[in-house]
Design an enzyme around this catalytic site. Structure first.
Site, mmCIF file in Angstrom:
data_model
loop_
_atom_site.group_PDB
_atom_site.id
_atom_site.type_symbol
_atom_site.label_atom_id
_atom_site.label_comp_id
_atom_site.label_asym_id
_atom_site.label_seq_id
_atom_site.Cartn_x
_atom_site.Cartn_y
_atom_site.Cartn_z
ATOM 1 N N GLY A 136 -4.618 -1.118 -1.884
ATOM 2 C CA GLY A 136 -5.849 -1.894 -1.842
ATOM 3 C C GLY A 136 -6.983 -1.115 -2.479
ATOM 4 O O GLY A 136 -6.758 -0.264 -3.339
ATOM 5 N N CYS A 137 -8.207 -1.403 -2.067
ATOM 6 C CA CYS A 137 -9.383 -0.736 -2.633
ATOM 7 C C CYS A 137 -9.222 0.779 -2.577
ATOM 8 O O CYS A 137 -8.990 1.355 -1.518
ATOM 9 C CB CYS A 137 -10.637 -1.162 -1.874
ATOM 10 S SG CYS A 137 -12.134 -0.300 -2.412
ATOM 11 N N PHE A 138 -9.361 1.433 -3.720
ATOM 12 C CA PHE A 138 -9.048 2.865 -3.779
ATOM 13 C C PHE A 138 -10.065 3.761 -3.095
ATOM 14 O O PHE A 138 -9.789 4.931 -2.851
ATOM 15 C CB PHE A 138 -8.766 3.341 -5.199
ATOM 16 C CG PHE A 138 -9.737 2.951 -6.289
ATOM 17 C CD1 PHE A 138 -11.065 2.649 -6.041
ATOM 18 C CD2 PHE A 138 -9.295 2.895 -7.615
ATOM 19 C CE1 PHE A 138 -11.946 2.315 -7.063
ATOM 20 C CE2 PHE A 138 -10.158 2.557 -8.650
ATOM 21 C CZ PHE A 138 -11.490 2.267 -8.372
ATOM 22 N N TRP A 139 -11.220 3.255 -2.739
ATOM 23 C CA TRP A 139 -12.219 4.106 -2.088
ATOM 24 C C TRP A 139 -11.693 4.687 -0.774
ATOM 25 O O TRP A 139 -11.733 5.895 -0.545
ATOM 26 C CB TRP A 139 -13.494 3.320 -1.820
ATOM 27 C CG TRP A 139 -14.208 2.850 -3.044
ATOM 28 C CD1 TRP A 139 -14.071 3.316 -4.320
ATOM 29 C CD2 TRP A 139 -15.185 1.802 -3.110
ATOM 30 N NE1 TRP A 139 -14.900 2.630 -5.171
ATOM 31 C CE2 TRP A 139 -15.593 1.698 -4.461
ATOM 32 C CE3 TRP A 139 -15.748 0.943 -2.167
ATOM 33 C CZ2 TRP A 139 -16.546 0.770 -4.883
ATOM 34 C CZ3 TRP A 139 -16.694 0.014 -2.581
ATOM 35 C CH2 TRP A 139 -17.088 -0.068 -3.924
#
Length: 213
Positions: free
Chosen positions: A52-55
């Site tokens: 998912g979102c890499f952050w």
């Protein structure tokens, strides 16, 4: 045409954006641990995960003992040296991914796989929570045959653990040899260190990966 494009549908190479030959500039040092963002010391190994979102994914891994460095980027697609905006269109084929450089004497690849399975939902197809699109798919991009074997074996164990927990969803995680990893823009590197109150959609499904039998 763009308005009707379904970002949850994978694209073929012929439909991908052309990209560019110039790589994204990469900072010399990781802002959290001051290690190199690109160099891999001789005794260390590399793993690539998409959750998912890499952050939030990058933070999960940089917090682990034995992890030397992490980087947010793009993998699994076609467009060379894509921008974040291009990846968000769904027309690069890439997933948001994190490159993990780790010391196998301190943290093993199977231990990283455990973090992978237990900290996101691997059965959501082309989304992760409210983040929708092919860029948010679950994936393990392997760099050796040993990684591929371990990833596929852990897949089976986690699928059975889901069944045992009463979860009948099928895992949709993509496991394939890693192609090029393209670094994301500097603003996305160690994002949640630079922006402690920033968005993090990372979360597991309450199922643990059983020990290897």
């Amino acid at each position: 045409m763009i308005a009707n494009f379904d970002k949850t549908q994978p694209i073929g190479q012929s439909d991908a954006l052309p990209g560019r030959t110039t790589p994204m500039p990469v900072a010399r040092l990781h802002v959290v641990n001051q290690h190199s963002m690109t160099h891999v010391p001789d005794h260390m190994e590399v793993a690539i995960f998409a959750m998912g979102c890499f952050w939030g994914v990058e933070r999960l891994f940089w917090q682990q003992p034995g992890v030397y460095s992490t980087a947010s980027g793009y993998c699994g697609g076609y467009t060379p040296n894509p921008t974040y905006r291009e990846v968000c269109t769904g027309k690069t084929g890439h997933a948001e991914a994190v490159r993990v450089v780790f010391d196998p004497a301190v943290v093993s690849y199977p231990q990283l796989l455990q973090l992978f399975w237990e900290n996101h939902n691997p059965a959501q197809g082309m989304r992760q929570g409210n983040d929708i699109g092919t860029q948010y798919r679950s994936a393990i991009y392997t760099l050796t045959t040993e990684q591929e074997t371990a990833a596929k074996e852990s897949y089976q164990r986690f699928q059975q653990a889901m069944r045992d927990a009463g979860n009948d969803h099928d895992i949709t995680t993509e496991i394939q040899p890693a192609g090029p990893f393209y670094y994301a823009e500097d603003e996305h590197q160690q994002y949640l260190h630079k922006n402690p109150d920033g968005y993090c959609g990372l979360g597991g499904i309450g199922v643990c990966l059983p020990p290897q039998g």
